[in-house]
Design an enzyme around this catalytic site. Structure first.
Site, PDB file in Angstrom:
ATOM      1  N   LYS A  78       0.859  -1.186   0.000  1.00  0.00           N
ATOM      2  CA  LYS A  78       0.000   0.000   0.000  1.00  0.00           C
ATOM      3  C   LYS A  78       0.890   1.229   0.000  1.00  0.00           C
ATOM      4  CE  LYS A  78      -4.411   1.094   0.196  1.00  0.00           C
ATOM      5  NZ  LYS A  78      -5.600   0.330  -0.227  1.00  0.00           N
TER       6      LYS A  78
ATOM      7  N   ASP B 150      -7.113   4.435  -4.403  1.00  0.00           N
ATOM      8  CA  ASP B 150      -7.730   4.280  -3.081  1.00  0.00           C
ATOM      9  C   ASP B 150      -8.351   5.650  -2.788  1.00  0.00           C
ATOM     10  OD1 ASP B 150      -7.872   2.268  -0.677  1.00  0.00           O
ATOM     11  OD2 ASP B 150      -7.414   4.169   0.253  1.00  0.00           O
TER      12      ASP B 150
HETATM   13  P1  NDP Z   1     -13.017   7.987  -2.714  1.00  0.00           P
HETATM   14  O1  NDP Z   1     -11.936   8.952  -2.501  1.00  0.00           O
HETATM   15  O2  NDP Z   1     -13.590   7.809  -4.074  1.00  0.00           O
HETATM   16  O3  NDP Z   1     -14.235   8.288  -1.734  1.00  0.00           O
HETATM   17  C1  NDP Z   1     -14.051   8.293  -0.357  1.00  0.00           C
HETATM   18  C2  NDP Z   1     -15.354   8.660   0.305  1.00  0.00           C
HETATM   19  O4  NDP Z   1     -15.236   8.468   1.702  1.00  0.00           O
HETATM   20  C3  NDP Z   1     -15.720  10.107   0.096  1.00  0.00           C
HETATM   21  O5  NDP Z   1     -17.126  10.254   0.113  1.00  0.00           O
HETATM   22  C4  NDP Z   1     -15.079  10.769   1.302  1.00  0.00           C
HETATM   23  O6  NDP Z   1     -15.648  12.021   1.671  1.00  0.00           O
HETATM   24  C5  NDP Z   1     -15.329   9.734   2.374  1.00  0.00           C
HETATM   25  N1  NDP Z   1     -14.264   9.825   3.394  1.00  0.00           N
HETATM   26  C6  NDP Z   1     -12.938   9.658   3.191  1.00  0.00           C
HETATM   27  N2  NDP Z   1     -12.250   9.860   4.329  1.00  0.00           N
HETATM   28  C7  NDP Z   1     -13.173  10.164   5.244  1.00  0.00           C
HETATM   29  C8  NDP Z   1     -13.090  10.467   6.620  1.00  0.00           C
HETATM   30  N3  NDP Z   1     -11.907  10.506   7.260  1.00  0.00           N
HETATM   31  N4  NDP Z   1     -14.246  10.714   7.276  1.00  0.00           N
HETATM   32  C9  NDP Z   1     -15.434  10.680   6.624  1.00  0.00           C
HETATM   33  N5  NDP Z   1     -15.561  10.398   5.322  1.00  0.00           N
HETATM   34  C10 NDP Z   1     -14.465  10.141   4.646  1.00  0.00           C
HETATM   35  O7  NDP Z   1     -12.453   6.594  -2.169  1.00  0.00           O
HETATM   36  P2  NDP Z   1     -12.992   5.117  -2.449  1.00  0.00           P
HETATM   37  O8  NDP Z   1     -14.456   5.109  -2.653  1.00  0.00           O
HETATM   38  O9  NDP Z   1     -12.118   4.505  -3.472  1.00  0.00           O
HETATM   39  O10 NDP Z   1     -12.627   4.403  -1.065  1.00  0.00           O
HETATM   40  C11 NDP Z   1     -13.554   4.280   0.002  1.00  0.00           C
HETATM   41  C12 NDP Z   1     -13.117   3.160   0.940  1.00  0.00           C
HETATM   42  O11 NDP Z   1     -13.068   1.931   0.206  1.00  0.00           O
HETATM   43  C13 NDP Z   1     -11.720   3.323   1.544  1.00  0.00           C
HETATM   44  O12 NDP Z   1     -11.716   2.755   2.841  1.00  0.00           O
HETATM   45  C14 NDP Z   1     -10.836   2.485   0.634  1.00  0.00           C
HETATM   46  O13 NDP Z   1      -9.666   2.061   1.274  1.00  0.00           O
HETATM   47  C15 NDP Z   1     -11.781   1.325   0.345  1.00  0.00           C
HETATM   48  N6  NDP Z   1     -11.503   0.532  -0.836  1.00  0.00           N
HETATM   49  C16 NDP Z   1     -11.381   1.117  -2.075  1.00  0.00           C
HETATM   50  C17 NDP Z   1     -11.148   0.342  -3.187  1.00  0.00           C
HETATM   51  C18 NDP Z   1     -11.097   0.922  -4.560  1.00  0.00           C
HETATM   52  O14 NDP Z   1     -10.949   0.145  -5.507  1.00  0.00           O
HETATM   53  N7  NDP Z   1     -11.218   2.221  -4.742  1.00  0.00           N
HETATM   54  C19 NDP Z   1     -10.961  -1.119  -3.077  1.00  0.00           C
HETATM   55  C20 NDP Z   1     -11.194  -1.632  -1.749  1.00  0.00           C
HETATM   56  C21 NDP Z   1     -11.427  -0.823  -0.683  1.00  0.00           C
HETATM   57  P3  NDP Z   1     -14.862  13.389   1.289  1.00  0.00           P
HETATM   58  O15 NDP Z   1     -15.016  13.532  -0.189  1.00  0.00           O
HETATM   59  O16 NDP Z   1     -15.573  14.428   2.068  1.00  0.00           O
HETATM   60  O17 NDP Z   1     -13.449  13.204   1.723  1.00  0.00           O
HETATM   61  O1  2IT Z   2      -7.998  -1.461  -0.757  1.00  0.00           O
HETATM   62  C1  2IT Z   2      -7.946  -1.919  -1.910  1.00  0.00           C
HETATM   63  O2  2IT Z   2      -8.079  -3.132  -2.132  1.00  0.00           O
HETATM   64  C2  2IT Z   2      -7.740  -0.985  -3.017  1.00  0.00           C
HETATM   65  N1  2IT Z   2      -7.680   0.216  -2.779  1.00  0.00           N
HETATM   66  C3  2IT Z   2      -7.565  -1.501  -4.411  1.00  0.00           C
HETATM   67  C4  2IT Z   2      -6.140  -1.919  -4.646  1.00  0.00           C
HETATM   68  C5  2IT Z   2      -5.811  -2.312  -6.067  1.00  0.00           C
HETATM   69  O3  2IT Z   2      -4.632  -2.620  -6.266  1.00  0.00           O
HETATM   70  O4  2IT Z   2      -6.676  -2.321  -6.941  1.00  0.00           O
END
Ligand code: NDP
Ligand code: 2IT
Length: 448
Positions: free
Chosen positions: A129, A169
């Protein structure tokens, strides 16, 4: 749950001593070690091979300065990280988080989780990561580009298509991946699959954008069906409104669920009629706006300041898709009191240990992050395959493979939980199944 096995108690003490000031990392390791107690009893050979001592220590941790010039000509400095946690079953693989809260402990907890998650996908990927305390919010495209170029200038020395393959992420989406890929290609003069989540015109995979959210619903559907339930007609609360939340909403709605709430870090919206996803996509994907702007298009909805109270909305199914520790013991108790019977995690480690205890003691169906959100990285693995064979598969082909992988992940969690005497505890099942594959590979490769 408290550790009973003396060997694991001693190991946990070492982890705590060695990683002081990193509570998220200690939390992630504690959860895994607690569920591995029956494995330690049954597999003295893995203990003998020192697998556990090695698996809690990252293979390599890289920290670096990221200087860049803002739109006013002023020099800004951020800190960059890449933690290459475990390469026993494949090249390091995992996303890059850009958020002001990022420090080494966050990247280490995410890298640790990634090791087990990637193992569960059935694909050959190790865990890693990266990230930075850079905040893309409110920055111009030019500023984001200069940051990404500077970040990649250093990171490029440590990654590669057969070595370490970053992706998106929080705060890292198609725009950031594009700038990072461009800089890597320019520095190395090679066009390789060194990042996933790329744009479709330069090697990205169809369905990667949708993959984490869709995968979450595929996993959850399996879990519901195994317990005689379904999404159809159920009220669903989803936190966040980013990549994962948007495509979880889309798939849950296609299964007949009514998604009534979404959030961002400022607050949450409640729409009793069901969220109109085209409005959310326009705000978040096109304009990079705030979730409260939903009310401009849907004045009958409600907006509440502060994101935590989203968990006070009564629902059947909760899908936390924002960030770590967003559901604490108090919020979990409110969810249960209001009749919630399923929590399935799109975000990484969104539930505190107290929240998990509340789910398990109230017999909720609980889909743990490592398993439930593995669809994103699984599809990244499919993007790597397509890049290697220099072909691109259709949306339907990728989506069908993703669906198959999520089904097999559920099966692996279910079977491991049964085999180790914890039927229905999919968290234990995910940790055990994810661990065993990596552990066998580590043992076979000797003390490295
Ligand atoms: P984005 O940046 O697209 O969206 C994140 C969302 O979560 C936004 O709505 C953001 O609000 C909110 N958020 C982030 N930090 C905080 C915080 N500290 N408190 C409250 N709200 C928060 O990210 P993703 O959708 O890609 O990721 C969301 C989650 O999913 C994370 O935990 C990530 O690790 C996990 N994840 C993502 C994957 C991927 O492929 N993208 C794969 C697997 C897991 P704001 O805009 O106000 O910051
Ligand atoms: O938390 C996760 O699994 C991710 N943010 C996706 C990682 C990836 O390599 O696609």
């Amino acid at each position: 749950m408290a550790l009973k096995n003396q060997y694991l108690i001693d190991l946990m003490e070492t982890v705590k001593k060695r990683n002081q000031g990193e509570p998220e990392f200690i939390q992630a390791v504690t959860e895994v070690l607690e569920t591995l107690e029956p494995v330690v009893d049954k597999r003295p050979d893995l203990v003998e091979a020192g697998v556990l001592e090695r698996i809690v220590e990252p293979e390599r941790q890289i920290m670096f300065r990221v200087p860049w010039v803002d739109d006013n000509g002023k020099v800004q400095v951020n800190r960059g990280f890449r933690v290459q946690f475990n390469s026993a079953i494949g090249p390091y693989k995992g996303g890059i988080r850009l958020h002001p809260s990022v420090y080494l402990g966050i990247i280490k907890f995410l890298g640790f989780e990634q090791v087990f998650k990637n193992s569960l996908t059935t694909l050959p990927m190790g865990g890693g990561k990266g990230g930075s305390d850079f905040d893309p919010k409110g920055k111009s495209d030019g500023e984001v580009m200069r940051f990404c170029q500077s970040f990649m200038t250093e990171l490029s020395k440590h990654i590669g298509a057969d070595c370490d393959v970053p992706a998106g992420d929080i705060g890292t989406g198609a725009r950031e991946v594009g700038y990072m890929f461009g800089q890597y290609k320019r520095l190395r003069n090679e066009f390789t699959g060194v990042l996933t989540g790329k744009g479709l015109t330069y090697g990205g995979s169809l369905a990667r954008t949708e993959a984490t959210g869709y995968g979450l619903c595929y996993f959850t559907k399996e879990m519901l069906e195994a317990n005689g339930k379904s999404f159809d007609g159920k009220n669903v609360v989803i936190s966040g409104s980013g990549n994962v939340a948007i495509y979880a909403t889309e798939k849950a709605q296609s299964y007949g669920a009514k998604v009534v709430a979404l959030s961002d870090s400022n607050g949450y919206i409640y729409d009793a009629e069901g969220i109109k996803l085209d409005v959310v996509k326009e705000i978040k994907e096109v304009r990079r706006g705030r979730i409260k702007e939903y009310l401009d298009a849907v004045p009958t909805a409600e907006y509440h300041e502060g994101c935590k109270n989203i968990w006070t909305i009564p629902c059947d199914i909760a899908l936390p898709c924002a960030t770590q520790n967003e559901i604490d013991g108090e919020s979990a108790a409110i969810l249960v009191k209001n009749g919630c019977w399923c929590v399935s995690e799109g975000a990484n480690m969104p539930s505190t240990p107290e929240a998990i205890e509340t789910y398990l003691s109230n017999e909720l169906l609980y889909g743990p992050a490592k398993a439930a959100n593995a669809g994103g990285v699984a599809t990244s693995g499919l993007e790597m395959s397509q890049n290697s064979e220099r072909l691109s598969w259709t949306f339907e082909e990728v989506d069908a493979k993703l669906h198959g992988i999520m089904k097999s992940i559920f099966k692996a969690c279910d079977e491991a939980a049964k085999e180790y005497g914890m039927e229905g505890n999919y968290m234990a099942g995910a940790n055990i199944a994810g661990f065993l594959k990596v552990a066998e590979a580590m043992k076979a490769q000797g003390c490295v």
